[in-house]
Scaffold this motif. Structure first.
Motif, PDB file in Angstrom:
ATOM      1  N   ILE A 124       0.870  -1.176   0.000  1.00 33.97           N
ATOM      2  CA  ILE A 124       0.000   0.000   0.000  1.00 33.97           C
ATOM      3  C   ILE A 124       0.907   1.227   0.000  1.00 33.97           C
ATOM      4  O   ILE A 124       1.737   1.402   0.900  1.00 33.97           O
ATOM      5  CB  ILE A 124      -0.977   0.005   1.200  1.00 33.97           C
ATOM      6  CG1 ILE A 124      -1.840   1.267   1.163  1.00 33.97           C
ATOM      7  CG2 ILE A 124      -0.244  -0.129   2.528  1.00 33.97           C
ATOM      8  CD1 ILE A 124      -2.996   1.223   2.129  1.00 33.97           C
ATOM      9  N   ALA A 125       0.799   2.022  -1.050  1.00 32.30           N
ATOM     10  CA  ALA A 125       1.610   3.235  -1.193  1.00 32.30           C
ATOM     11  C   ALA A 125       0.748   4.430  -0.823  1.00 32.30           C
ATOM     12  O   ALA A 125      -0.321   4.639  -1.392  1.00 32.30           O
ATOM     13  CB  ALA A 125       2.132   3.363  -2.620  1.00 32.30           C
ATOM     14  N   SER A 126       1.211   5.214   0.125  1.00 31.49           N
ATOM     15  CA  SER A 126       0.414   6.321   0.656  1.00 31.49           C
ATOM     16  C   SER A 126       1.180   7.634   0.540  1.00 31.49           C
ATOM     17  O   SER A 126       2.376   7.695   0.864  1.00 31.49           O
ATOM     18  CB  SER A 126       0.050   6.053   2.120  1.00 31.49           C
ATOM     19  OG  SER A 126      -0.675   7.124   2.667  1.00 31.49           O
ATOM     20  N   ILE A 127       0.495   8.665   0.050  1.00 32.30           N
ATOM     21  CA  ILE A 127       1.086   9.997  -0.043  1.00 32.30           C
ATOM     22  C   ILE A 127       0.560  10.846   1.100  1.00 32.30           C
ATOM     23  O   ILE A 127      -0.654  11.032   1.243  1.00 32.30           O
ATOM     24  CB  ILE A 127       0.752  10.686  -1.382  1.00 32.30           C
ATOM     25  CG1 ILE A 127       1.218   9.833  -2.561  1.00 32.30           C
ATOM     26  CG2 ILE A 127       1.405  12.058  -1.451  1.00 32.30           C
ATOM     27  CD1 ILE A 127       0.908  10.444  -3.913  1.00 32.30           C
ATOM     28  N   GLY A 128       1.460  11.336   1.917  1.00 28.18           N
ATOM     29  CA  GLY A 128       1.088  12.281   2.959  1.00 28.18           C
ATOM     30  C   GLY A 128       1.179  13.694   2.414  1.00 28.18           C
ATOM     31  O   GLY A 128       2.213  14.086   1.868  1.00 28.18           O
ATOM     32  N   MET A 129       0.118  14.450   2.535  1.00 22.82           N
ATOM     33  CA  MET A 129       0.057  15.819   2.011  1.00 22.82           C
ATOM     34  C   MET A 129      -0.452  16.731   3.117  1.00 22.82           C
ATOM     35  O   MET A 129      -1.589  16.588   3.576  1.00 22.82           O
ATOM     36  CB  MET A 129      -0.854  15.893   0.790  1.00 22.82           C
ATOM     37  CG  MET A 129      -0.365  15.056  -0.384  1.00 22.82           C
ATOM     38  SD  MET A 129      -1.539  15.038  -1.753  1.00 22.82           S
ATOM     39  CE  MET A 129      -2.873  14.092  -1.042  1.00 22.82           C
ATOM     40  N   VAL A 130       0.394  17.640   3.554  1.00 27.42           N
ATOM     41  CA  VAL A 130       0.034  18.508   4.673  1.00 27.42           C
ATOM     42  C   VAL A 130       0.163  19.963   4.254  1.00 27.42           C
ATOM     43  O   VAL A 130       0.891  20.310   3.311  1.00 27.42           O
ATOM     44  CB  VAL A 130       0.914  18.241   5.904  1.00 27.42           C
ATOM     45  CG1 VAL A 130       0.635  16.858   6.471  1.00 27.42           C
ATOM     46  CG2 VAL A 130       2.392  18.386   5.565  1.00 27.42           C
TER      47      VAL A 130
END
Length: 287
Positions: free
Chosen positions: A43-49
């Motif tokens: 599972i590839a997850s992009i954190g965007m803050v």
């Protein structure tokens, strides 16, 4: 035998970089080979803050002009207009206010009217009547506690023109580090929520990419896609308190105010600006 071994060794040296430099895909190929970490369920997850911080820099400029019969006299007159304000502003310290001063000299030619009454300029070297020198100062205010007093001092010097104040944000290393850590945390939260929604479990971390590019490899489309999504998580950054301001100083330019004229008072509030960061975290996906 020695010659044959040397030849084989040379061929091996030539072949090694060729094998190491095989591109991940050929131009025109329909699909890009999947990266190594996709050989098993992941599972590839992009954190965007995203956060908002007040601007901490300001810039504005002002211009002074003088016209005299000689270029030397015009330059001296323009320099005299900025000398006092330059000294006053530099007394604030280069760590608070930085100043750049430039001069531009323009010849003013003799003018006349032609037979039709149109005004013409005789732009010949022997037809120069006067010289105009424009002195420009550019202020970069690095401590916004000094902005209002610096602006008031420039106004009191009665320049020919003052440019609008422009604000910008220069985040410090602490803010950058905070956002990077929050982006990794956000990627982990998103991955955990996605895994729980499918009844799966998150395994160990396989890839952490602070740039976020690893998660934007569009394998099915054929080539990498670096489009930025907009579903960002808002985070609050508690900036450290600023140092106490220095003792107040009077920086009014002397000899420029009309008798009875009140001192210049301005209010300049910095706007808030958005600061964003991304991170890619790839986890193994367990049944």
């Amino acid at each position: 035998m020695t010659t044959r071994l040397a030849a084989l060794a040379a061929l091996a040296l030539l072949a090694t970089p060729a094998l190491a430099q095989v591109p991940p895909a050929e131009l025109g190929a329909r699909y890009v080979p999947a990266p190594w970490w996709m050989r098993e369920p992941i599972i590839a997850s992009i954190g965007m803050v995203r956060t908002e911080l007040p601007a901490n820099r300001a810039q504005f400029g002002a211009r002074f002009s003088a016209v005299e019969r000689t270029s030397d006299a015009a330059l001296a007159a323009a320099a005299a207009k900025v000398r006092e304000i330059d000294a006053v502003l530099r007394s604030q310290g280069a760590d608070r206010v930085r100043i750049a001063t430039t001069f531009r000299t323009t010849p003013l030619y003799e003018q006349y009217k032609d037979k039709e009454g149109n005004l013409q300029t005789n732009d010949r070297a022997d037809k120069i009547e006067r010289y105009e020198v424009q002195a420009s100062i550019l202020l970069e205010v690095r401590d916004l506690a000094a902005l209002e007093s610096a602006y008031a001092a420039v106004v009191a010097a009665r320049p020919q023109a003052i440019d609008p104040v422009r604000f910008n944000l220069e985040p410090d290393n602490a803010a950058k580090t905070f956002l990077q850590v929050e982006a990794v945390k956000d990627a982990t939260r998103r991955a955990r929520a996605a895994a729980e929604a499918t009844g799966s479990r998150m395994g160990p971390v396989k890839v952490i990419d602070p740039t976020g590019r690893a998660c934007r490899t569009d394998v099915l489309a054929g080539w990498p896609s670096y489009g930025r999504a907009e579903a960002r998580t808002d985070v609050e950054y508690a900036a450290p308190p600023p140092p106490p301001p220095p003792a107040p100083q009077s920086i009014m330019v002397t000899g420029r105010r009309v008798a009875g004229e009140p001192a210049v008072q301005v209010s300049l509030q910095p706007p808030f600006e958005a600061l964003e960061d991304d991170a890619c975290v790839v986890f193994a996906l367990l049944p």
